[in-house]
Design an enzyme around this catalytic site. Structure first.
Site, PDB file in Angstrom:
ATOM      1  CG  ASP A 112      -0.204   0.005   2.532  1.00  0.00           C
ATOM      2  OD1 ASP A 112       1.021  -0.190   2.541  1.00  0.00           O
ATOM      3  OD2 ASP A 112      -0.873   0.224   3.565  1.00  0.00           O
ATOM      4  CE  LYS A 163       0.718   1.142  12.640  1.00  0.00           C
ATOM      5  NZ  LYS A 163       1.224  -0.096  12.038  1.00  0.00           N
ATOM      6  CG  ASP A 224       0.267   3.577   4.345  1.00  0.00           C
ATOM      7  OD1 ASP A 224      -0.843   3.396   3.806  1.00  0.00           O
ATOM      8  OD2 ASP A 224       0.688   2.841   5.253  1.00  0.00           O
TER       9      ASP A 224
HETATM   10  N1  GDD Z   1       0.142 -11.355   3.481  1.00  0.00           N
HETATM   11  C1  GDD Z   1      -0.219 -10.559   4.485  1.00  0.00           C
HETATM   12  N2  GDD Z   1      -0.718 -11.128   5.616  1.00  0.00           N
HETATM   13  N3  GDD Z   1      -0.108  -9.240   4.342  1.00  0.00           N
HETATM   14  C2  GDD Z   1      -0.481  -8.451   5.373  1.00  0.00           C
HETATM   15  C3  GDD Z   1      -1.002  -8.971   6.578  1.00  0.00           C
HETATM   16  C4  GDD Z   1      -1.130 -10.393   6.690  1.00  0.00           C
HETATM   17  O1  GDD Z   1      -1.590 -10.923   7.700  1.00  0.00           O
HETATM   18  N4  GDD Z   1      -1.286  -7.926   7.396  1.00  0.00           N
HETATM   19  C5  GDD Z   1      -0.945  -6.808   6.720  1.00  0.00           C
HETATM   20  N5  GDD Z   1      -0.472  -7.114   5.494  1.00  0.00           N
HETATM   21  C6  GDD Z   1      -0.006  -6.196   4.454  1.00  0.00           C
HETATM   22  C7  GDD Z   1      -0.989  -5.080   4.160  1.00  0.00           C
HETATM   23  O2  GDD Z   1      -1.853  -5.466   3.095  1.00  0.00           O
HETATM   24  C8  GDD Z   1      -0.080  -3.938   3.757  1.00  0.00           C
HETATM   25  O3  GDD Z   1       0.240  -3.971   2.381  1.00  0.00           O
HETATM   26  C9  GDD Z   1       1.194  -4.202   4.546  1.00  0.00           C
HETATM   27  O4  GDD Z   1       1.143  -5.564   4.949  1.00  0.00           O
HETATM   28  C10 GDD Z   1       1.326  -3.293   5.778  1.00  0.00           C
HETATM   29  O5  GDD Z   1       0.159  -3.412   6.553  1.00  0.00           O
HETATM   30  P1  GDD Z   1      -0.651  -2.109   7.023  1.00  0.00           P
HETATM   31  O6  GDD Z   1      -1.823  -2.599   7.759  1.00  0.00           O
HETATM   32  O7  GDD Z   1      -0.843  -1.177   5.899  1.00  0.00           O
HETATM   33  O8  GDD Z   1       0.376  -1.527   8.094  1.00  0.00           O
HETATM   34  P2  GDD Z   1       0.631  -0.005   8.501  1.00  0.00           P
HETATM   35  O9  GDD Z   1       0.508   0.895   7.342  1.00  0.00           O
HETATM   36  O10 GDD Z   1      -0.180   0.287   9.693  1.00  0.00           O
HETATM   37  O11 GDD Z   1       2.174  -0.069   8.985  1.00  0.00           O
HETATM   38  C11 GDD Z   1       3.166  -0.619   8.149  1.00  0.00           C
HETATM   39  O12 GDD Z   1       3.512   0.282   7.118  1.00  0.00           O
HETATM   40  C12 GDD Z   1       4.114   1.525   7.572  1.00  0.00           C
HETATM   41  C13 GDD Z   1       4.474   2.317   6.331  1.00  0.00           C
HETATM   42  O13 GDD Z   1       3.344   2.591   5.587  1.00  0.00           O
HETATM   43  C14 GDD Z   1       4.398  -0.964   8.990  1.00  0.00           C
HETATM   44  O14 GDD Z   1       5.287  -1.665   8.168  1.00  0.00           O
HETATM   45  C15 GDD Z   1       5.056   0.291   9.549  1.00  0.00           C
HETATM   46  O15 GDD Z   1       6.268  -0.052  10.222  1.00  0.00           O
HETATM   47  C16 GDD Z   1       5.367   1.241   8.404  1.00  0.00           C
HETATM   48  O16 GDD Z   1       5.908   2.471   8.946  1.00  0.00           O
HETATM   49 MG    MG Z   2      -0.217   0.770   5.443  1.00  0.00          MG
END
Ligand code: GDD
Ligand code: MG
Length: 364
Positions: A112, A163, A224
Site C-alpha cells: 500500500d 507504532k 502510504d
Molecule cells: N500477506 C499478508 N498477511 N499481508 C499483510 C497482513 C497479513 O496478515 N497484514 C498486513 N499485510 C499487508 C498489508 O496489506 C499492507 O500492504 C502491509 O502488509 C502493511 O500493513 P498495514 O496494515 O498497511 O500496516 P501499517 O501501514 O499500519 O504499517 C506498516 O507500514 C508503515 C508504512 O506505511 C508498517 O510496516 C510500519 O512499520 C510502516 O511504517
Molecule cells: Mg499501510
C-alpha cells in the site's frame, strides 16, 4: 564476494484495508484504482523499472479480487505468483510463506505504498554497507502511526519500534517506509504457521542478534495510501507532478489530461488539466471536470456538473449541476441533480445520493 543483483520481490498484500473502508468493502486495498489502474500495477511498474520481474504476492484477504485485477501481470512486464495464507499470518508470516519461492537478495514491499524511490540505488547502498537487511526510511510529521527506525551514526539500525503508544516519548521522526531488501536466508528465522509481525518481531530480533541491518534515507516521493485522504492525495500528487508517474493512466494525453478510449466531452464542456478520464466516460454540456479529477470508466458527468480534486470509480452517474469537490466516490454511485459533495467525503460503492443533498458542508 559480489552479491547477485536482486531480481525478486515479495509484496505484502494480505491486510484487510480497514482504514480505507468503506472503499475496501467493494475491492481489496491492493487493487483499488489509482489513476484508473489497480494500485499494485504502479508498484509493479516501479519494480520492473529496476529490473525486478519475478514478483510474489503474499495474500490472504480477497485474493479473487486481486487475481481478477492483475492475473499473472504479464501485460505489466512482470511475472506474478500468488501465495495465499488461509488465515492471515501477519507481515512476517506473509513473507515467510513466500520463502520457498525466494532466493538471494529480495525486495519486500508493503502493498500500500506509493513511491518513486530509486530501488537500484537501494541495492547499491545495501551492497556498499554489507547489509543483510536494508530498510527504506522516510520522515513524516506523524511518526506514531508508523514504525520508528532509530539509526546509529553509521546508518545501522539501533532500534525498530512499531507504532509507539501516545505516552511513550518519540525518539525519532524517521520511519519505516515499508520497503526492504533482505537476504532471503534470513526468512528461515521467521517461524512458520503462526502470526508473526515483521515490524514487532523480525526486525527487533535481527538487531538484537547483531545482524547487519541498515536504514536507507532516500530523497523520494512516498505515501502510504491506506486512508481515504491519502488515497485521494496520492492521485493528485501523481497528476500534479509531485510524484514521478511511472505508469500513466490509460488513454491518450491531450492538453495535460488523459482521455481513455471512447471518452467524450460535449463541445462546451471543460476538461481542466490535470485530469484523467477513463474509458467511455461521458461529460455532458456545460460540465467542468478538473483540475485534479480522476473519473473511472463509463462514468457519466451530467450537464453543468462540476468535478474537481475528486476521485470517482467506474460507472458513477453525476446529475445535472451537481458539485463534487475533494471527495472519493465508489463504483456505481448515483449522485442526484444539484447535490453537493464536499471535501473528505467518501461514498461507498452503490450509494445513491438524492437531488439537492449536501454532504461534507465545505463544497462551495
Ligand atoms: N500477506 C499478508 N498477511 N499481508 C499483510 C497482513 C497479513 O496478515 N497484514 C498486513 N499485510 C499487508 C498489508 O496489506 C499492507 O500492504 C502491509 O502488509 C502493511 O500493513 P498495514 O496494515 O498497511 O500496516 P501499517 O501501514 O499500519 O504499517 C506498516 O507500514 C508503515 C508504512 O506505511 C508498517 O510496516 C510500519 O512499520 C510502516 O511504517
Ligand atoms: Mg499501510
Amino acid at each position: 564476494m559480489t552479491a547477485e543483483r536482486p531480481v525478486q520481490a515479495v509484496i505484502l498484500a494480505g491486510g484487510q484495508g480497514t482504514r480505507l473502508r468503506p472503499l475496501t468493502h467493494a475491492r481489496a486495498k491492493p487493487v483499488v484504482p489509482l489513476l484508473n489502474r489497480p494500485f499494485l500495477a504502479h508498484q509493479l511498474a516501479l519494480l520492473r523499472a529496476h529490473g525486478i520481474a519475478d514478483v510474489i504476492l503474499a495474500c490472504s484477504y480477497r485474493v479473487d479480487d486481486v487475481r481478477r485485477a492483475l492475473g499473472d501481470a504479464e501485460h505489466l512486464g512482470v511475472s506474478l505468483r500468488y501465495v495465499v495464507e488461509e488465515e492471515p499470518l501477519g507481515t512476517g508470516g506473509g513473507v515467510r510463506n513466500a520463502a520457498d519461492l525466494a532466493a538471494g537478495t529480495i525486495f519486500v514491499l508493503n502493498g500500500d505504498i506509493l513511491t518513486d524511490v530509486d530501488l537500484s540505488a537501494m541495492v547499491r547502498f545495501h551492497e556498499a554497507h554489507g547489509a543483510r537487511a536494508t530498510i527504506f526510511i522516510t520522515r513524516v510529521a506523524d511518526p506514531r502511526q508508523y514504525g520508528l527506525v532509530e539509526l546509529d551514526a553509521d546508518g545501522r539500525v539501533r532500534r525498530f519500534r512499531e507504532k509507539p503508544p501516545a505516552d511513550e516519548p518519540l525518539t525519532t521522526d524517521t520511519v519505516n517506509a515499508g520497503a526492504y531488501l533482505l537476504d532471503a536466508a534470513l526468512l528461515g528465522r521467521i517461524p512458520a504457521g503462526r502470526v508473526v509481525s515483521i515490524e514487532r518481531e523480525f526486525f527487533p530480533e535481527l538487531i538484537a542478534d547483531g545482524i547487519p541491518c541498515f536504514g536507507w534515507p532516500a530523497p523520494a516521493y512516498w505515501r502510504d495510501i491506506g486512508s481515504p485522504a491519502a488515497y485521494r492525495e496520492a492521485q493528485l500528487d501523481l497528476l500534479e507532478g509531485r510524484a514521478r508517474m511511472l505508469l500513466p493512466p490509460p488513454g491518450a494525453l491531450r492538453d495535460g489530461s488523459w482521455f481513455g478510449d471512447g471518452a467524450v466531452a460535449a463541445a462546451d464542456a471543460r476538461i481542466v488539466a490535470p485530469t484523467a478520464l477513463g474509458e467511455r466516460v461521458h461529460v455532458a454540456a456545460r460540465a467542468r471536470v478538473g483540475p485534479g479529477a480522476v473519473v473511472g470508466p463509463e462514468s457519466r458527468i451530467g450537464p453543468g456538473a462540476v468535478v474537481e480534486g475528486a476521485v470517482l470509480w467506474e460507472r458513477v452517474e453525476v446529475g445535472e449541476d451537481a458539485l463534487l469537490q475533494g471527495c472519493v466516490v465508489g463504483a456505481d454511485v448515483r449522485i442526484g441533480a444539484r447535490a453537493r459533495v464536499g471535501p473528505d467525503v467518501v461514498l461507498e460503492s452503490g450509494a445513491v445520493i438524492p437531488e439537492r443533498t449536501t454532504l461534507g458542508g465545505r463544497a462551495s
